[in-house]
Design a protein around this motif. Structure first.
Motif, PDB file in Angstrom:
ATOM      1  N   TYR A  30       0.901  -0.802   0.070  1.00 51.29           N
ATOM      2  CA  TYR A  30       0.139   0.076   0.272  1.00 51.29           C
ATOM      3  C   TYR A  30       0.837   1.261   0.374  1.00 51.29           C
ATOM      4  N   SER A  31       1.864   1.440   0.820  1.00 54.32           N
ATOM      5  CA  SER A  31       2.536   2.651   0.721  1.00 54.32           C
ATOM      6  C   SER A  31       3.599   2.566  -0.433  1.00 54.32           C
ATOM      7  N   ASP A  32       3.807   2.209  -0.834  1.00 58.93           N
ATOM      8  CA  ASP A  32       5.423   1.408  -1.912  1.00 58.93           C
ATOM      9  C   ASP A  32       4.001   2.002  -3.316  1.00 58.93           C
ATOM     10  N   PHE A  33       3.086   1.204  -3.323  1.00 61.36           N
ATOM     11  CA  PHE A  33       1.938   1.477  -5.044  1.00 61.36           C
ATOM     12  C   PHE A  33       0.999   1.701  -5.337  1.00 61.36           C
ATOM     13  N   ILE A  34       0.036   2.364  -3.939  1.00 64.43           N
ATOM     14  CA  ILE A  34      -1.212   2.980  -3.500  1.00 64.43           C
ATOM     15  C   ILE A  34      -1.168   3.724  -3.215  1.00 64.43           C
ATOM     16  N   ILE A  76      -4.373   3.550 -11.226  1.00 61.67           N
ATOM     17  CA  ILE A  76      -5.137   2.837 -11.252  1.00 61.67           C
ATOM     18  C   ILE A  76      -6.157   3.743 -10.774  1.00 61.67           C
ATOM     19  N   ASP A  77      -7.711   2.799 -10.724  1.00 57.81           N
ATOM     20  CA  ASP A  77      -8.725   4.449 -11.047  1.00 57.81           C
ATOM     21  C   ASP A  77      -8.603   4.918  -9.383  1.00 57.81           C
ATOM     22  N   PHE A  78      -9.517   5.489  -9.158  1.00 59.52           N
ATOM     23  CA  PHE A  78     -10.242   6.242  -8.213  1.00 59.52           C
ATOM     24  C   PHE A  78     -10.609   4.739  -7.157  1.00 59.52           C
ATOM     25  N   HIS A  79     -11.919   4.211  -7.618  1.00 61.43           N
ATOM     26  CA  HIS A  79     -12.615   3.344  -7.203  1.00 61.43           C
ATOM     27  C   HIS A  79     -12.181   2.396  -6.801  1.00 61.43           C
ATOM     28  N   ILE A  98      -9.257  -0.230  -1.633  1.00 64.14           N
ATOM     29  CA  ILE A  98      -8.185  -0.871  -1.452  1.00 64.14           C
ATOM     30  C   ILE A  98      -7.546  -0.127   0.183  1.00 64.14           C
ATOM     31  N   SER A  99      -8.358   1.272   0.323  1.00 64.40           N
ATOM     32  CA  SER A  99      -7.641   2.017   1.113  1.00 64.40           C
ATOM     33  C   SER A  99      -8.878   1.802   2.407  1.00 64.40           C
ATOM     34  N   TRP A 100     -10.168   1.499   2.331  1.00 60.93           N
ATOM     35  CA  TRP A 100     -10.895   1.527   3.124  1.00 60.93           C
ATOM     36  C   TRP A 100     -10.851   0.216   4.087  1.00 60.93           C
ATOM     37  N   ASN A 101      -9.908  -0.934   2.741  1.00 63.62           N
ATOM     38  CA  ASN A 101      -9.421  -2.451   3.448  1.00 63.62           C
ATOM     39  C   ASN A 101      -7.867  -2.231   3.578  1.00 63.62           C
ATOM     40  N   CYS A 145      -6.689  -8.156  -0.906  1.00 64.97           N
ATOM     41  CA  CYS A 145      -7.239  -7.661  -0.879  1.00 64.97           C
ATOM     42  C   CYS A 145      -6.301  -6.547  -2.495  1.00 64.97           C
ATOM     43  N   PHE A 146      -5.914  -6.761  -3.440  1.00 61.80           N
ATOM     44  CA  PHE A 146      -5.301  -5.867  -4.158  1.00 61.80           C
ATOM     45  C   PHE A 146      -5.617  -7.215  -5.881  1.00 61.80           C
ATOM     46  N   ASP A 147      -6.795  -7.748  -5.498  1.00 60.69           N
ATOM     47  CA  ASP A 147      -6.486  -8.915  -6.504  1.00 60.69           C
ATOM     48  C   ASP A 147      -6.744  -7.372  -7.807  1.00 60.69           C
ATOM     49  N   ASP A 148      -8.084  -6.358  -7.224  1.00 65.85           N
ATOM     50  CA  ASP A 148      -9.069  -6.073  -8.710  1.00 65.85           C
ATOM     51  C   ASP A 148      -7.937  -5.047  -9.072  1.00 65.85           C
ATOM     52  N   ALA A 149      -6.887  -4.236  -8.132  1.00 63.39           N
ATOM     53  CA  ALA A 149      -5.315  -3.802  -8.789  1.00 63.39           C
ATOM     54  C   ALA A 149      -4.456  -4.476 -10.077  1.00 63.39           C
ATOM     55  N   GLN A 150      -4.580  -5.476  -9.373  1.00 65.63           N
ATOM     56  CA  GLN A 150      -3.316  -6.630  -9.759  1.00 65.63           C
ATOM     57  C   GLN A 150      -3.786  -6.894 -11.249  1.00 65.63           C
ATOM     58  N   ARG A 151      -5.028  -7.047 -11.250  1.00 65.25           N
ATOM     59  CA  ARG A 151      -5.782  -7.772 -12.763  1.00 65.25           C
ATOM     60  C   ARG A 151      -5.623  -6.144 -13.713  1.00 65.25           C
ATOM     61  N   LEU A 152      -6.465  -5.403 -13.510  1.00 65.32           N
ATOM     62  CA  LEU A 152      -5.541  -3.881 -14.208  1.00 65.32           C
ATOM     63  C   LEU A 152      -4.097  -3.576 -14.687  1.00 65.32           C
ATOM     64  N   ILE A 153      -3.544  -3.278 -13.467  1.00 58.29           N
ATOM     65  CA  ILE A 153      -1.683  -3.563 -13.426  1.00 58.29           C
ATOM     66  C   ILE A 153      -1.538  -4.212 -14.680  1.00 58.29           C
ATOM     67  N   TYR A 154      -1.941  -6.344 -14.746  1.00 56.33           N
ATOM     68  CA  TYR A 154      -2.011  -6.956 -15.632  1.00 56.33           C
ATOM     69  C   TYR A 154      -2.084  -6.575 -17.181  1.00 56.33           C
ATOM     70  N   SER A 155      -3.614  -6.130 -17.035  1.00 57.75           N
ATOM     71  CA  SER A 155      -4.268  -5.829 -18.305  1.00 57.75           C
ATOM     72  C   SER A 155      -3.306  -4.955 -19.094  1.00 57.75           C
ATOM     73  N   LEU A 156      -3.125  -3.622 -18.078  1.00 59.64           N
ATOM     74  CA  LEU A 156      -2.033  -2.492 -19.065  1.00 59.64           C
ATOM     75  C   LEU A 156      -0.645  -2.935 -19.415  1.00 59.64           C
ATOM     76  N   MET A 157      -0.529  -4.022 -18.247  1.00 65.61           N
ATOM     77  CA  MET A 157       0.903  -4.529 -18.908  1.00 65.61           C
ATOM     78  C   MET A 157       0.547  -5.473 -20.463  1.00 65.61           C
ATOM     79  N   ALA A 158      -0.300  -6.111 -20.431  1.00 59.99           N
ATOM     80  CA  ALA A 158      -0.642  -7.061 -21.370  1.00 59.99           C
ATOM     81  C   ALA A 158      -1.024  -6.187 -22.812  1.00 59.99           C
TER      82      ALA A 158
END
Length: 186
Positions: free
Chosen positions: A108-112, A122-125, A130-133, A141-154
């Motif tokens: 969280y502190s390094d990336f989010i 990553i998007d605001f939502h 992640i910030s709430w949880n 807890c990071f799965d949605d963000a990881q999917r977004l970043i994976y998609s961006l890389m792919a």
């Protein structure tokens, strides 16, 4: 704990792809091609680099492919994406609940969080969720963000990597090496 630099003290933003490839193919003594066992681009067998083009999964699963992709991303100032993805992969393997909390806080502190040293785009939502949880993190807890970043890389970084001069040169060298092995008269 800082991630160790794999490729030494080169300043990538001041280098072309060919200079980066040349640097990576130097031995520790500084001579080109003498240290092929050290170079992520040349440790691979002849067809391995070509196989990386099959998918981003194939690339990320291969140690040398990952090293080459990281080098490419560093040259484009977007290495935080693969570093985040790798941190999440490591995080998901964590067994201890105390380590889950500390690793989640580090990610969280390094990336989010806003103004993180390696803040990912990553998007605001997703960021807000992640910030709430983060106070009670789970292994997902990071799965949605990881999917977004994976998609961006792919969809973005991976195709650019395959079009890069460094990758094309590597494939060409490996193809030439195969021809010479099978047709020694060339």
């Amino acid at each position: 704990m800082a991630t160790p630099t794999i490729f030494g003290p080169i300043v990538l933003e001041d280098r072309s792809e060919k200079e980066i490839l040349s640097y990576l193919c130097q031995s520790d003594s500084g001579t080109k091609n003498a240290g092929e066992d050290r170079c992520c681009f040349h440790r691979s067998n002849a067809g391995e680099a070509m196989a990386w083009s099959e998918s981003v999964d194939t690339l990320l699963a291969n140690k040398d492919g990952l090293a080459a992709f990281r080098t490419f991303l560093k040259s484009e100032f977007s290495e935080e994406n693969v570093e985040f993805w790798l941190a999440c992969e490591d995080f998901k393997k964590t067994k201890s609940s105390t380590k889950i909390a500390s690793k989640a806080q580090r990610i969280y502190s390094d990336f989010i969080q806003a103004d993180a040293p390696k803040e990912i785009n990553i998007d605001f939502h997703t960021k807000t969720h992640i910030s709430w949880n983060i106070s009670e993190p789970t292994l997902t807890c990071f799965d949605d963000a990881q999917r977004l970043i994976y998609s961006l890389m792919a969809k973005d970084s991976f195709p650019r990597f395959l079009r890069s001069e460094a990758y094309k040169e590597l494939v060409k060298k490996q193809q030439n090496g195969n021809q010479k092995r099978w047709l020694p008269f060339l």
